[in-house]
Design a protein around this motif. Structure first.
Motif, PDB file in Angstrom:
ATOM      1  N   GLU A  95      -5.276  12.965 -11.320  1.00 13.46           N
ATOM      2  CA  GLU A  95      -5.178  11.922 -10.299  1.00 13.46           C
ATOM      3  C   GLU A  95      -4.014  10.981 -10.559  1.00 13.46           C
ATOM      4  OE1 GLU A  95      -8.979  10.036  -9.683  1.00 13.46           O
ATOM      5  OE2 GLU A  95      -9.669  11.709  -8.455  1.00 13.46           O
ATOM      6  N   ILE A  96      -3.767  10.649 -11.804  1.00 16.87           N
ATOM      7  CA  ILE A  96      -2.615   9.804 -12.147  1.00 16.87           C
ATOM      8  C   ILE A  96      -1.325  10.521 -11.775  1.00 16.87           C
ATOM      9  CG2 ILE A  96      -1.278   8.823 -14.073  1.00 16.87           C
ATOM     10  CD1 ILE A  96      -4.026   8.145 -15.383  1.00 16.87           C
ATOM     11  N   GLN A  97      -1.212  11.786 -12.137  1.00 11.16           N
ATOM     12  CA  GLN A  97      -0.005  12.548 -11.829  1.00 11.16           C
ATOM     13  C   GLN A  97       0.201  12.670 -10.324  1.00 11.16           C
ATOM     14  OE1 GLN A  97       0.080  16.704 -13.052  1.00 11.16           O
ATOM     15  NE2 GLN A  97       2.264  16.499 -13.517  1.00 11.16           N
ATOM     16  N   ALA A  98      -0.859  12.982  -9.583  1.00  5.24           N
ATOM     17  CA  ALA A  98      -0.742  13.126  -8.128  1.00  5.24           C
ATOM     18  C   ALA A  98      -0.340  11.807  -7.475  1.00  5.24           C
ATOM     19  CB  ALA A  98      -2.062  13.627  -7.540  1.00  5.24           C
ATOM     20  N   ALA A  99      -0.955  10.702  -7.905  1.00  4.62           N
ATOM     21  CA  ALA A  99      -0.634   9.394  -7.330  1.00  4.62           C
ATOM     22  C   ALA A  99       0.800   8.984  -7.653  1.00  4.62           C
ATOM     23  CB  ALA A  99      -1.627   8.345  -7.831  1.00  4.62           C
ATOM     24  N   ARG A 100       1.240   9.303  -8.871  1.00  2.62           N
ATOM     25  CA  ARG A 100       2.630   9.000  -9.245  1.00  2.62           C
ATOM     26  C   ARG A 100       3.592   9.753  -8.347  1.00  2.62           C
ATOM     27  NH1 ARG A 100       6.284  11.889 -11.851  1.00  2.62           N
ATOM     28  NH2 ARG A 100       4.830  13.344 -12.819  1.00  2.62           N
ATOM     29  N   LYS A 101       3.341  11.033  -8.149  1.00  2.00           N
ATOM     30  CA  LYS A 101       4.228  11.850  -7.329  1.00  2.00           C
ATOM     31  C   LYS A 101       4.188  11.418  -5.859  1.00  2.00           C
ATOM     32  CE  LYS A 101       4.392  15.878 -10.311  1.00  2.00           C
ATOM     33  NZ  LYS A 101       4.171  17.322 -10.447  1.00  2.00           N
ATOM     34  N   LEU A 102       3.009  11.027  -5.366  1.00  2.00           N
ATOM     35  CA  LEU A 102       2.917  10.530  -3.992  1.00  2.00           C
ATOM     36  C   LEU A 102       3.751   9.269  -3.789  1.00  2.00           C
ATOM     37  CD1 LEU A 102      -0.854  11.103  -3.133  1.00  2.00           C
ATOM     38  CD2 LEU A 102       1.123  12.057  -1.916  1.00  2.00           C
ATOM     39  N   ARG A 103       3.864   8.458  -4.825  1.00  2.00           N
ATOM     40  CA  ARG A 103       4.685   7.245  -4.750  1.00  2.00           C
ATOM     41  C   ARG A 103       6.169   7.550  -4.924  1.00  2.00           C
ATOM     42  NH1 ARG A 103       2.197   2.161  -5.510  1.00  2.00           N
ATOM     43  NH2 ARG A 103      -0.049   2.332  -5.505  1.00  2.00           N
ATOM     44  N   GLY A 104       6.483   8.789  -5.302  1.00  2.00           N
ATOM     45  CA  GLY A 104       7.874   9.167  -5.502  1.00  2.00           C
ATOM     46  C   GLY A 104       8.442   8.660  -6.812  1.00  2.00           C
ATOM     47  N   ALA A 132      -3.177   4.301 -14.634  1.00  2.00           N
ATOM     48  CA  ALA A 132      -4.026   4.479 -13.452  1.00  2.00           C
ATOM     49  C   ALA A 132      -3.911   3.282 -12.518  1.00  2.00           C
ATOM     50  CB  ALA A 132      -5.479   4.692 -13.874  1.00  2.00           C
ATOM     51  N   THR A 133      -3.893   2.094 -13.077  1.00  2.00           N
ATOM     52  CA  THR A 133      -3.758   0.877 -12.280  1.00  2.00           C
ATOM     53  C   THR A 133      -2.398   0.827 -11.585  1.00  2.00           C
ATOM     54  OG1 THR A 133      -5.260  -0.326 -13.735  1.00  2.00           O
ATOM     55  CG2 THR A 133      -3.778  -1.648 -12.372  1.00  2.00           C
ATOM     56  N   MET A 134      -1.355   1.178 -12.308  1.00  2.00           N
ATOM     57  CA  MET A 134       0.001   1.134 -11.743  1.00  2.00           C
ATOM     58  C   MET A 134       0.164   2.076 -10.544  1.00  2.00           C
ATOM     59  SD  MET A 134       1.896  -1.110 -13.225  1.00  2.00           S
ATOM     60  CE  MET A 134       0.469  -2.152 -13.325  1.00  2.00           C
ATOM     61  N   VAL A 135      -0.517   3.222 -10.571  1.00  2.00           N
ATOM     62  CA  VAL A 135      -0.387   4.155  -9.445  1.00  2.00           C
ATOM     63  C   VAL A 135      -1.423   3.901  -8.360  1.00  2.00           C
ATOM     64  CG1 VAL A 135       0.722   5.959 -10.817  1.00  2.00           C
ATOM     65  CG2 VAL A 135      -1.781   5.985 -10.544  1.00  2.00           C
ATOM     66  N   GLY A 136      -2.258   2.873  -8.555  1.00  2.00           N
ATOM     67  CA  GLY A 136      -3.194   2.460  -7.511  1.00  2.00           C
ATOM     68  C   GLY A 136      -4.546   3.141  -7.519  1.00  2.00           C
ATOM     69  N   LEU A 137      -4.949   3.729  -8.639  1.00  2.00           N
ATOM     70  CA  LEU A 137      -6.281   4.333  -8.700  1.00  2.00           C
ATOM     71  C   LEU A 137      -7.324   3.228  -8.861  1.00  2.00           C
ATOM     72  CD1 LEU A 137      -5.802   7.449 -11.010  1.00  2.00           C
ATOM     73  CD2 LEU A 137      -5.894   7.363  -8.521  1.00  2.00           C
ATOM     74  N   PRO A 138      -8.333   3.216  -8.018  1.00  2.00           N
ATOM     75  CA  PRO A 138      -9.363   2.168  -8.101  1.00  2.00           C
ATOM     76  C   PRO A 138     -10.358   2.457  -9.225  1.00  2.00           C
ATOM     77  CG  PRO A 138      -9.854   3.635  -6.285  1.00  2.00           C
ATOM     78  CD  PRO A 138      -8.556   4.104  -6.885  1.00  2.00           C
ATOM     79  N   LEU A 139     -10.089   1.930 -10.403  1.00  2.00           N
ATOM     80  CA  LEU A 139     -10.963   2.159 -11.548  1.00  2.00           C
ATOM     81  C   LEU A 139     -12.269   1.395 -11.386  1.00  2.00           C
ATOM     82  CD1 LEU A 139      -8.243   1.805 -14.294  1.00  2.00           C
ATOM     83  CD2 LEU A 139      -9.272   3.926 -13.463  1.00  2.00           C
ATOM     84  N   PHE A 140     -13.367   2.051 -11.637  1.00  2.00           N
ATOM     85  CA  PHE A 140     -14.705   1.458 -11.561  1.00  2.00           C
ATOM     86  C   PHE A 140     -14.973   0.828 -10.191  1.00  2.00           C
ATOM     87  CE2 PHE A 140     -13.436   1.162 -16.066  1.00  2.00           C
ATOM     88  CZ  PHE A 140     -14.370   2.020 -16.605  1.00  2.00           C
ATOM     89  N   GLY A 141     -14.359   1.341  -9.159  1.00  2.00           N
ATOM     90  CA  GLY A 141     -14.610   0.845  -7.817  1.00  2.00           C
ATOM     91  C   GLY A 141     -13.655  -0.244  -7.352  1.00  2.00           C
ATOM     92  N   GLY A 142     -12.757  -0.698  -8.181  1.00  2.00           N
ATOM     93  CA  GLY A 142     -11.804  -1.745  -7.808  1.00  2.00           C
ATOM     94  C   GLY A 142     -12.024  -3.008  -8.612  1.00  2.00           C
TER      95      GLY A 142
END
Length: 113
Positions: free
Chosen positions: A25-34, A70-80
């Motif tokens: 998920e971290i890798q996918a979110a990073r790539k989605l952000r370019g 995870a936070t930097m790429v916008g993953l909502p840890l523990f629900g936000g």
């Protein structure tokens, strides 16, 4: 086997799966952000090699770097953020009600001869 492979295999299946999911998920979110690995490393405050280790799901990476990435790429840890703060408050309340120390139970003596 390398030390990293041994540490990965010593984890439970649930922990290994969670680590692999978070890494993907971290890798996918990073790539989605370019962002490149270097971009995320700068934002996270670590090296590119650490980002590669995070995205490979290596269990030897410091948990702080994993959570920050995870936070930097916008993953909502523990629900936000709001949910995390509320849950932390609830858990701290529970901890105040629990004993400060947990002691090993003494074996029950069977002296009824």
């Amino acid at each position: 086997m390398t030390d990293n492979a041994n540490s990965f295999l010593s984890l439970s299946l649930a922990s290994r799966s969670a680590l692999q999911l978070l890494a993907a998920e971290i890798q996918a979110a990073r790539k989605l952000r370019g962002w490149t690995e270097v971009d995320l490393a700068k934002r996270t405050g670590c090296s590119r090699l650490t980002i590669r280790a995070i995205e490979a799901g290596k269990p030897t990476v410091a948990v702080g770097y994993i959570l920050e990435a995870a936070t930097m790429v916008g993953l909502p840890l523990f629900g936000g953020t709001f949910e995390t703060k509320a849950r932390l408050s609830e858990t701290r309340t529970k901890l105040q009600l629990l004993p400060a120390r947990v002691r090993r139970q003494k074996p029950e003596l069977k002296d009824d001869f």
